[in-house]
Design a protein around this motif. Sequence first.
Motif, PDB file in Angstrom:
ATOM      1  N   HIS A 572       9.659   3.068  -1.164  1.00  0.00           N
ATOM      2  CA  HIS A 572       9.227   2.190  -2.246  1.00  0.00           C
ATOM      3  C   HIS A 572       9.084   0.737  -1.816  1.00  0.00           C
ATOM      4  O   HIS A 572       8.955  -0.135  -2.668  1.00  0.00           O
ATOM      5  CB  HIS A 572      10.213   2.265  -3.410  1.00  0.00           C
ATOM      6  CG  HIS A 572      10.215   3.588  -4.110  1.00  0.00           C
ATOM      7  ND1 HIS A 572       9.073   4.180  -4.599  1.00  0.00           N
ATOM      8  CD2 HIS A 572      11.237   4.448  -4.401  1.00  0.00           C
ATOM      9  CE1 HIS A 572       9.380   5.330  -5.168  1.00  0.00           C
ATOM     10  NE2 HIS A 572      10.672   5.523  -5.055  1.00  0.00           N
ATOM     11  N   ASN A 574       7.448  -2.668  -0.600  1.00  0.00           N
ATOM     12  CA  ASN A 574       6.145  -3.305  -0.731  1.00  0.00           C
ATOM     13  C   ASN A 574       5.667  -3.737   0.655  1.00  0.00           C
ATOM     14  O   ASN A 574       6.398  -4.398   1.384  1.00  0.00           O
ATOM     15  CB  ASN A 574       6.258  -4.522  -1.658  1.00  0.00           C
ATOM     16  CG  ASN A 574       4.900  -5.064  -2.066  1.00  0.00           C
ATOM     17  OD1 ASN A 574       4.017  -5.236  -1.234  1.00  0.00           O
ATOM     18  ND2 ASN A 574       4.743  -5.337  -3.347  1.00  0.00           N
ATOM     19  N   ASP A 576       3.851  -6.065   1.660  1.00  0.00           N
ATOM     20  CA  ASP A 576       3.892  -7.510   1.881  1.00  0.00           C
ATOM     21  C   ASP A 576       5.302  -8.028   2.105  1.00  0.00           C
ATOM     22  O   ASP A 576       5.479  -9.191   2.474  1.00  0.00           O
ATOM     23  CB  ASP A 576       3.278  -8.239   0.681  1.00  0.00           C
ATOM     24  CG  ASP A 576       1.772  -8.069   0.620  1.00  0.00           C
ATOM     25  OD1 ASP A 576       1.170  -7.794   1.672  1.00  0.00           O
ATOM     26  OD2 ASP A 576       1.202  -8.183  -0.484  1.00  0.00           O
ATOM     27  N   TRP A 577       6.308  -7.202   1.865  1.00  0.00           N
ATOM     28  CA  TRP A 577       7.692  -7.645   1.993  1.00  0.00           C
ATOM     29  C   TRP A 577       8.420  -6.925   3.117  1.00  0.00           C
ATOM     30  O   TRP A 577       9.635  -7.074   3.258  1.00  0.00           O
ATOM     31  CB  TRP A 577       8.437  -7.431   0.676  1.00  0.00           C
ATOM     32  CG  TRP A 577       7.934  -8.304  -0.420  1.00  0.00           C
ATOM     33  CD1 TRP A 577       6.812  -8.138  -1.156  1.00  0.00           C
ATOM     34  CD2 TRP A 577       8.533  -9.516  -0.895  1.00  0.00           C
ATOM     35  NE1 TRP A 577       6.664  -9.152  -2.061  1.00  0.00           N
ATOM     36  CE2 TRP A 577       7.712 -10.011  -1.931  1.00  0.00           C
ATOM     37  CE3 TRP A 577       9.689 -10.214  -0.553  1.00  0.00           C
ATOM     38  CZ2 TRP A 577       8.012 -11.188  -2.616  1.00  0.00           C
ATOM     39  CZ3 TRP A 577       9.988 -11.379  -1.234  1.00  0.00           C
ATOM     40  CH2 TRP A 577       9.149 -11.851  -2.255  1.00  0.00           C
ATOM     41  N   GLN A 597      -3.161   1.905   1.520  1.00  0.00           N
ATOM     42  CA  GLN A 597      -2.603   0.698   0.921  1.00  0.00           C
ATOM     43  C   GLN A 597      -2.466   0.843  -0.587  1.00  0.00           C
ATOM     44  O   GLN A 597      -1.483   0.395  -1.184  1.00  0.00           O
ATOM     45  CB  GLN A 597      -3.488  -0.500   1.247  1.00  0.00           C
ATOM     46  CG  GLN A 597      -3.446  -0.908   2.712  1.00  0.00           C
ATOM     47  CD  GLN A 597      -4.209  -2.188   2.977  1.00  0.00           C
ATOM     48  OE1 GLN A 597      -4.869  -2.716   2.093  1.00  0.00           O
ATOM     49  NE2 GLN A 597      -4.125  -2.682   4.201  1.00  0.00           N
ATOM     50  N   GLN A 600       0.539   2.927  -1.287  1.00  0.00           N
ATOM     51  CA  GLN A 600       1.745   2.136  -1.072  1.00  0.00           C
ATOM     52  C   GLN A 600       2.028   1.226  -2.257  1.00  0.00           C
ATOM     53  O   GLN A 600       3.173   1.079  -2.686  1.00  0.00           O
ATOM     54  CB  GLN A 600       1.609   1.309   0.215  1.00  0.00           C
ATOM     55  CG  GLN A 600       1.848   2.095   1.494  1.00  0.00           C
ATOM     56  CD  GLN A 600       1.810   1.184   2.707  1.00  0.00           C
ATOM     57  OE1 GLN A 600       0.919   0.350   2.865  1.00  0.00           O
ATOM     58  NE2 GLN A 600       2.796   1.322   3.573  1.00  0.00           N
ATOM     59  N   GLN A 601       0.979   0.615  -2.805  1.00  0.00           N
ATOM     60  CA  GLN A 601       1.171  -0.273  -3.944  1.00  0.00           C
ATOM     61  C   GLN A 601       1.637   0.497  -5.172  1.00  0.00           C
ATOM     62  O   GLN A 601       2.458   0.002  -5.954  1.00  0.00           O
ATOM     63  CB  GLN A 601      -0.144  -1.013  -4.252  1.00  0.00           C
ATOM     64  CG  GLN A 601      -0.535  -2.048  -3.220  1.00  0.00           C
ATOM     65  CD  GLN A 601       0.421  -3.222  -3.182  1.00  0.00           C
ATOM     66  OE1 GLN A 601       1.061  -3.534  -4.171  1.00  0.00           O
ATOM     67  NE2 GLN A 601       0.534  -3.858  -2.025  1.00  0.00           N
ATOM     68  N   SER A 604       5.312   1.194  -4.826  1.00  0.00           N
ATOM     69  CA  SER A 604       6.183   0.039  -4.656  1.00  0.00           C
ATOM     70  C   SER A 604       6.211  -0.779  -5.934  1.00  0.00           C
ATOM     71  O   SER A 604       5.495  -0.493  -6.892  1.00  0.00           O
ATOM     72  CB  SER A 604       5.705  -0.823  -3.483  1.00  0.00           C
ATOM     73  OG  SER A 604       4.400  -1.338  -3.741  1.00  0.00           O
ATOM     74  N   ALA A 606       6.345  -4.848  -7.703  1.00  0.00           N
ATOM     75  CA  ALA A 606       5.839  -6.196  -7.463  1.00  0.00           C
ATOM     76  C   ALA A 606       6.989  -7.167  -7.213  1.00  0.00           C
ATOM     77  O   ALA A 606       8.114  -6.965  -7.676  1.00  0.00           O
ATOM     78  CB  ALA A 606       5.015  -6.663  -8.671  1.00  0.00           C
ATOM     79  N   GLY A 608       8.681  -7.938  -4.524  1.00  0.00           N
ATOM     80  CA  GLY A 608       9.762  -7.623  -3.591  1.00  0.00           C
ATOM     81  C   GLY A 608      11.036  -7.180  -4.285  1.00  0.00           C
ATOM     82  O   GLY A 608      12.136  -7.423  -3.774  1.00  0.00           O
ATOM     83  N   SER A 800       6.608 -13.221   2.951  1.00  0.00           N
ATOM     84  CA  SER A 800       5.614 -12.510   2.155  1.00  0.00           C
ATOM     85  C   SER A 800       4.361 -13.343   1.961  1.00  0.00           C
ATOM     86  O   SER A 800       3.240 -12.841   2.076  1.00  0.00           O
ATOM     87  CB  SER A 800       6.216 -12.146   0.794  1.00  0.00           C
ATOM     88  OG  SER A 800       5.262 -11.549  -0.048  1.00  0.00           O
ATOM     89  N   GLN A 832      -3.122  -6.659  -6.745  1.00  0.00           N
ATOM     90  CA  GLN A 832      -2.056  -7.491  -7.272  1.00  0.00           C
ATOM     91  C   GLN A 832      -1.685  -7.021  -8.660  1.00  0.00           C
ATOM     92  O   GLN A 832      -2.547  -6.678  -9.455  1.00  0.00           O
ATOM     93  CB  GLN A 832      -2.513  -8.958  -7.348  1.00  0.00           C
ATOM     94  CG  GLN A 832      -2.707  -9.578  -5.984  1.00  0.00           C
ATOM     95  CD  GLN A 832      -1.409  -9.671  -5.207  1.00  0.00           C
ATOM     96  OE1 GLN A 832      -0.348  -9.768  -5.778  1.00  0.00           O
ATOM     97  NE2 GLN A 832      -1.492  -9.617  -3.898  1.00  0.00           N
TER      98      GLN A 832
END
Length: 859
Positions: A572, A574, A576-577, A597, A600-601, A604, A606, A608, A800, A832
């Motif tokens: 889980h 993110n 970006d983190w 991707q 993954q989003q 995960s 938002a 972090g 991030s 986003q």
Amino acid sequence: MASPNINYRSLAEEHANPFQTTTTTAANIKTNLDDAKTFTAAAHLGEHADDEEDGDQEHDHEHEDMSHNSGIMIHIVPETGKESQRWNHIEDLDSFFSRMYNYQQKHGFRVIVLDEVFQVLELGFVIWLFTFSTHCIKYDVLFGNSLPEPNRTKTMLSDVFISTGECVSKFGFFTYLTIFLAAIYLGIRLLKTIYHITQYADIKRFYNTALGIEDSDLDNITWHDVQQRTRKVQAEQHMCIDKELLTELDIYHRILRFKNYLVALMNKQLLPVRFQLPLIGEVVSLSRGMLFNIDFILFRGPGSPFQNNWQLRDEFAVRSNQTELAQRLSKLILGVALVNLLLAPVIFLWQLIYFSFSYANILRKEPSALGVRTWSNYGRLYLRHFNELDHELDARLNRAYEYADRYLSSFSSPLAAVIARNGLFISGGLLILILALGIYDEHVFQVEHVLSIIAALTVVGVLCRTFIPDENLIWCPEQLMTAILAHVHYLPTEWKQQAHTAHVRSEFSNFFQFKAGYLLSEIFSPFVTPFVLIFVFRPKAMEIVKFFRSFTVSVRGVGNVCSFAQMDVRKHGNPDWQINNSHLLDLPGLNNDPLHQQQQQQQSLAGGKTEMSLVRFTLNNPEWQMPKEASKFIKGIREHAIDELVQAKTSPQTAARDNPLMHSLISFGNIGEAYSSIANSVLAADVSPEQLQLSQSMNAGRASFNNPPAGLGVGAGAAAASDFRQMLQQNLGEPLSSMSMGPGDSMRRLRLSKAEGRLEGPTDTLLYSLYGVEPRLAKNPIGVTVADMCLSALYLHELSQQKRLSRQSRIEEADERPGPSSRGPRPQAPTQPPTGSAGHTVITSKAAERTPLLGNIRS
């Protein structure tokens, strides 16, 4: 995160029922425990039948030898009275651990009993006062419209009050109906109070006998210590028969099972917090009445997805049931909304009476209390970490309270300020005139409604003063917002460098509202809640069903929990983190599949949330044996920071430009004087040989990809030391001096029972990795947890942000490059989350308000 005690399969991946464990094996274990209650038996759900038979034979031999072998030590809990208390095989551990936590936080049995009794008496008092004030007072005599019967000039209490018999004779049908309904509710509440007292009596025996903690010691012991003693009792007496040992995470799961679901639902934008009201527009609100209804619909009510405290209904394991389950949930929401609509007038009247009684004395002495800000319920839930108890949340958000108050106070509307100054001038003029006349002749105060006018003018003056800015206030919104972020840990990324704008100020005020706004939203929530349930929450029934199916896992010895609460950064996390192997993840051509991707989003959260929750949990529970992936993630953060620290000290000309750690340390140092001292110690210290060796090994690993310059020597670091210190002096500005409270000072002002983590503090932190044991923190180990989490939050946000900017830069370069690209398909920017999810981070409350009828429902 692989762990032998955890089944990480989501319901969407299950073909069989994932919520049922092997019942035959469990029954055998229970039989073994019943036959051998005087000694410890290890129970494993995954054992084979042959192993269980061997275990039975071994237990039989032990039982035969027990009376003849004086060398065997048997753990016996000290006796209470004439009977010893055993704590093996507690059926509902969720309720048991929750009561344990409340018992410690509420300071023991006597305090809890008095609180329960007074809550019943409060309700009885309100019913009596309503009846008495309606039928038993002669208002014409009280107001002076008629003289007492003997024609006395002085009015006595006996002249105003009506006798009991005459008062009862005035009762009408509505009065009798109100008393009848209130008596029924009062009786139910009384039975509930008696039940709670009996349950807490058992908890008292558990604390006094099994844990060896007397009530008088509760204020001098931390919850962390209570938790560790409970784990020892589990090892000796097996309160949970499904596992031999309980971990810290197991206990948190038991207490916060449903709260973790709410945190994830909030992050996924599935809770009704934003809605449109006629003539008002968009409203962001989450009242306690709404929280109570959501909790009833999703977790505790008949027909809710959960069939008990620890197990989701079996139908959720079958994908084909989704439509039927969504329809059933939609009908349940509609039914609850209609009941709310029917009871709205009664609940509104009760809320109005309760809040009036609670705040009347406060407002009489301090009308300005309505202008004080408090964290909203929406903010408390949004900013909450996974597996974060109430006292941990309160302590964290209390530290951000003054920064948040100063931030919002630094904004002012010129138009509102002009109107407020003139309103204050006029109300002050009228008030001084009345007071002057009253001083000249006290008969002025006996004129009808004069006192009401004085009170109204006072309230107007207080309200006007809230709109007038402080002339001596220093304008530093970015610095204050950074300090807020360091403590609350979650803020929208688009707010960076935008804290001075009216939009950010408006969004942040949804998290940090005026007390007056809070009271109004709670009082009028009975009329708003039914419509929000019907038109906002009900359409999301299918999404909620899919959420429970996709993000529920079965954990052995715990039951069904939200998979996000496992803090599994592998499943889980993110993108970006993520820190580990970030030099590989950022390379063109790797992990750039848009479908990958997107998946993954979806898996995960938002902001972090998973990563930040993991860091905080490890700091507060350093004994927790984290899974391999979690350990790798935490280790990766510290190694990455050490590498950047070495790079900054050996290349000071680029340190302030593109080094996330440097930005984080400078922001950390600007929070306050104590934080500035810690940051200076880290930044001014020389590079240690261990740090240099680690940095060189990490650079060697990246050499084949990035072709970095030759190694970093100690001589290079020494040559750049003067340049680095000069850069440090230029960038590390003046801290928020008026906010001089250090990372540990706030803990000293609290009771020890409210402290976060263990008294000795963590043994392995980011600060220790960068500098070692800092002398200022060594004197106060609890401050290490606070300071390290502040720095970790700032650092993770910087990393991030850097990854997002780097990805966006690569995308723009690829678009400008002529001809076909040689790096494969261009990655799409991760979707986003909508502004309501990641975009609106909230800050939490100083002290949660208690709402009557609903109990202590806290976000």
